[in-house]
Design a protein around this motif. Sequence first.
Motif, mmCIF file in Angstrom:
data_model
loop_
_atom_site.group_PDB
_atom_site.id
_atom_site.type_symbol
_atom_site.label_atom_id
_atom_site.label_comp_id
_atom_site.label_asym_id
_atom_site.label_seq_id
_atom_site.Cartn_x
_atom_site.Cartn_y
_atom_site.Cartn_z
ATOM 1 N N GLU A 19 2.177 -4.061 3.717
ATOM 2 C CA GLU A 19 3.496 -3.422 3.622
ATOM 3 C C GLU A 19 3.232 -1.992 3.147
ATOM 4 O OE1 GLU A 19 7.425 -3.594 0.748
ATOM 5 O OE2 GLU A 19 6.320 -5.474 1.128
ATOM 6 N N THR A 20 3.457 -1.042 4.029
ATOM 7 C CA THR A 20 2.937 0.313 3.819
ATOM 8 C C THR A 20 4.054 1.333 3.641
ATOM 9 O OG1 THR A 20 1.059 -0.268 5.231
ATOM 10 C CG2 THR A 20 1.384 2.072 4.743
ATOM 11 N N VAL A 47 0.839 -1.193 0.000
ATOM 12 C CA VAL A 47 0.000 0.000 0.000
ATOM 13 C C VAL A 47 0.879 1.249 0.000
ATOM 14 C CG1 VAL A 47 -1.776 1.295 1.245
ATOM 15 C CG2 VAL A 47 -1.840 -1.210 1.211
ATOM 16 N N LEU A 48 0.568 2.183 -0.897
ATOM 17 C CA LEU A 48 1.281 3.454 -1.012
ATOM 18 C C LEU A 48 0.292 4.578 -0.708
ATOM 19 C CD1 LEU A 48 3.787 5.142 -1.856
ATOM 20 C CD2 LEU A 48 2.992 4.925 -4.224
ATOM 21 N N ILE A 49 0.647 5.454 0.239
ATOM 22 C CA ILE A 49 -0.249 6.519 0.683
ATOM 23 C C ILE A 49 0.491 7.848 0.663
ATOM 24 C CG2 ILE A 49 -1.636 7.386 2.632
ATOM 25 C CD1 ILE A 49 -1.891 4.444 3.543
ATOM 26 N N LEU A 99 4.337 15.042 12.526
ATOM 27 C CA LEU A 99 3.679 13.833 13.016
ATOM 28 C C LEU A 99 4.687 12.693 13.060
ATOM 29 C CD1 LEU A 99 0.359 13.962 10.938
ATOM 30 C CD2 LEU A 99 0.631 14.537 13.360
ATOM 31 N N ALA A 100 4.539 11.832 14.073
ATOM 32 C CA ALA A 100 5.423 10.679 14.207
ATOM 33 C C ALA A 100 5.076 9.620 13.172
ATOM 34 C CB ALA A 100 5.306 10.094 15.607
ATOM 35 N N THR A 101 6.074 8.906 12.706
ATOM 36 C CA THR A 101 5.861 7.839 11.732
ATOM 37 C C THR A 101 5.157 6.664 12.399
ATOM 38 O OG1 THR A 101 7.911 8.482 10.628
ATOM 39 C CG2 THR A 101 6.985 6.329 10.062
ATOM 40 N N PRO A 102 4.032 6.194 11.861
ATOM 41 C CA PRO A 102 3.330 5.049 12.455
ATOM 42 C C PRO A 102 4.197 3.796 12.459
ATOM 43 C CG PRO A 102 1.917 6.202 10.885
ATOM 44 C CD PRO A 102 3.308 6.750 10.702
ATOM 45 N N ALA A 103 3.916 2.915 13.402
ATOM 46 C CA ALA A 103 4.675 1.674 13.524
ATOM 47 C C ALA A 103 4.550 0.845 12.256
ATOM 48 C CB ALA A 103 4.159 0.867 14.718
ATOM 49 N N GLY A 104 5.675 0.300 11.804
ATOM 50 C CA GLY A 104 5.677 -0.587 10.659
ATOM 51 C C GLY A 104 5.524 0.081 9.319
ATOM 52 N N VAL A 105 5.639 1.413 9.269
ATOM 53 C CA VAL A 105 5.444 2.165 8.039
ATOM 54 C C VAL A 105 6.772 2.728 7.548
ATOM 55 C CG1 VAL A 105 4.354 4.219 7.028
ATOM 56 C CG2 VAL A 105 3.060 2.745 8.582
ATOM 57 N N SER A 106 7.037 2.582 6.255
ATOM 58 C CA SER A 106 8.213 3.182 5.628
ATOM 59 C C SER A 106 7.838 4.586 5.151
ATOM 60 C CB SER A 106 8.678 2.323 4.454
ATOM 61 O OG SER A 106 9.744 2.928 3.771
ATOM 62 N N ARG A 107 8.554 5.593 5.606
ATOM 63 C CA ARG A 107 8.192 6.990 5.332
ATOM 64 C C ARG A 107 9.206 7.675 4.426
ATOM 65 N NH1 ARG A 107 6.903 11.325 10.157
ATOM 66 N NH2 ARG A 107 6.940 13.270 8.933
ATOM 67 N N ALA A 149 -3.208 8.453 9.696
ATOM 68 C CA ALA A 149 -4.116 7.464 10.270
ATOM 69 C C ALA A 149 -4.346 6.308 9.308
ATOM 70 C CB ALA A 149 -5.445 8.125 10.640
ATOM 71 N N LEU A 150 -4.441 6.614 8.018
ATOM 72 C CA LEU A 150 -4.592 5.562 7.014
ATOM 73 C C LEU A 150 -3.356 4.665 6.954
ATOM 74 C CD1 LEU A 150 -6.288 7.630 4.185
ATOM 75 C CD2 LEU A 150 -7.254 5.549 5.227
ATOM 76 N N ALA A 151 -2.180 5.272 7.026
ATOM 77 C CA ALA A 151 -0.951 4.484 6.999
ATOM 78 C C ALA A 151 -0.858 3.587 8.236
ATOM 79 C CB ALA A 151 0.264 5.405 6.919
ATOM 80 N N GLU A 152 -1.201 4.139 9.386
ATOM 81 C CA GLU A 152 -1.183 3.353 10.624
ATOM 82 C C GLU A 152 -2.156 2.178 10.528
ATOM 83 O OE1 GLU A 152 -1.730 4.076 15.453
ATOM 84 O OE2 GLU A 152 -2.518 5.551 14.042
ATOM 85 N N ALA A 153 -3.365 2.454 10.030
ATOM 86 C CA ALA A 153 -4.368 1.402 9.919
ATOM 87 C C ALA A 153 -3.966 0.343 8.899
ATOM 88 C CB ALA A 153 -5.710 2.013 9.539
#
Length: 403
Positions: free
Chosen positions: A232-233, A193-195, A242-250, A221-225
């Motif tokens: 794989e986000t 998923v790419l956001i 904003l802090a990078t959500p867990a498990g998300v590549s920013r 919020a979408l990336a976190e969800a």
Amino acid sequence: MSDLLHGERVLLGVSGGIAAYKAADLVRRLREAGAEVRVVMTEGAQRFVAPLTFQALSGHPVRSSLWDEHAEAAMGHIELARWATRVLVAPASADALARLAHGLAGDLLGTLCLATDAPLAVAPAMNRRMWAHPATQANLATLRARGVAVLGPAEGDQACGEVGAGRMLEPTQIVAALAMLRADATRLAGRRVLITAGPTCEDIDPVRYIGNRSSGKMGFALAEAAAAMGAETTLVAGPVALATPAGVSRVDVRSAAQMREAVLAALPGQDLFIAAAAVADYAPAQAAADKIKKTGESLTLALVRTPDILAEVAARADRPFTVGFAAETREVEAYARDKLVRKRLDMIAANRVGLPGLGFEADDNALSVYWADGGAEIGVAPKPLVARRLLQLIADRMEHRAA
């Protein structure tokens, strides 16, 4: 409702706050949903509700101290931590959130939260000003970045006589949220998923820019969800705090051109693209090298169109499932459906901006979601919950298309 949480072993942590009385009903609701429940109370919680109440409702003795010689003879706190399939802190006071964020283990609840591998959820409850305080919001950002699910809070009348955000969700809402987390845990497993999120800033000179309003909260919020649902986000983010959500590549960008470049670089192999960013529609034709001095009563800027990232992705032969956003001030459905058709999108999520407490910079949102032969409404709720509901709709449509 009897099987929503069947087989779950919920360790309920009750912290000090007037909302502790709701936790008694929460135990009953969790058990009705099929969960086994054990309760841990902080010292403060026991000043609001007696442990015997939770023992009667859960069917198990209540734990409250690290120094219980009988329970700790066999390292009882580690046994509890291993027993739980989910840890829920409700109510989660401002103090409890701070302790969890900083990893403090001075009491039994803090120790259990550090010692367990089970997913952690918190249901905040506090005065509206405590909720809004930067320290509380920073602690929440830390917890979310670690993958902690934040359930609520709701808005409304508070025990202190004030009105605003900070009320603990009702027990039935918490049970429903836990059931949603459980059901969605692998919904996007194996998907990429790419956001995009946040604004873009188009520089006029070294100190000025033009752009669209956006806090980035909805996209984050979408990336976190998405990550919580197993995807794989990748998150391409404009300039936000904003802090990078867990498990998300920013990937951080500033301008529309940079966002386009980052999106196209990450696009190959993606299954889903969600364009939640508020990309500036125009940019200065030429950014000044030095600060433009205020010398006249007016200033004329030559502007050029920025790249239409969403339309470019949707036009590709190898396009992923493509979802756009539309922020409108009037005629929401008409404009959103026009954008859906014109840009050849699979879905579009639209909202009316400018309404009090919704959209820009707010913690809550509401969306009207459209696709070619249908649509759905997502009612007013905290953005993480709106994000989860939107992703459920997207997953439904992706599965429908693949069928």
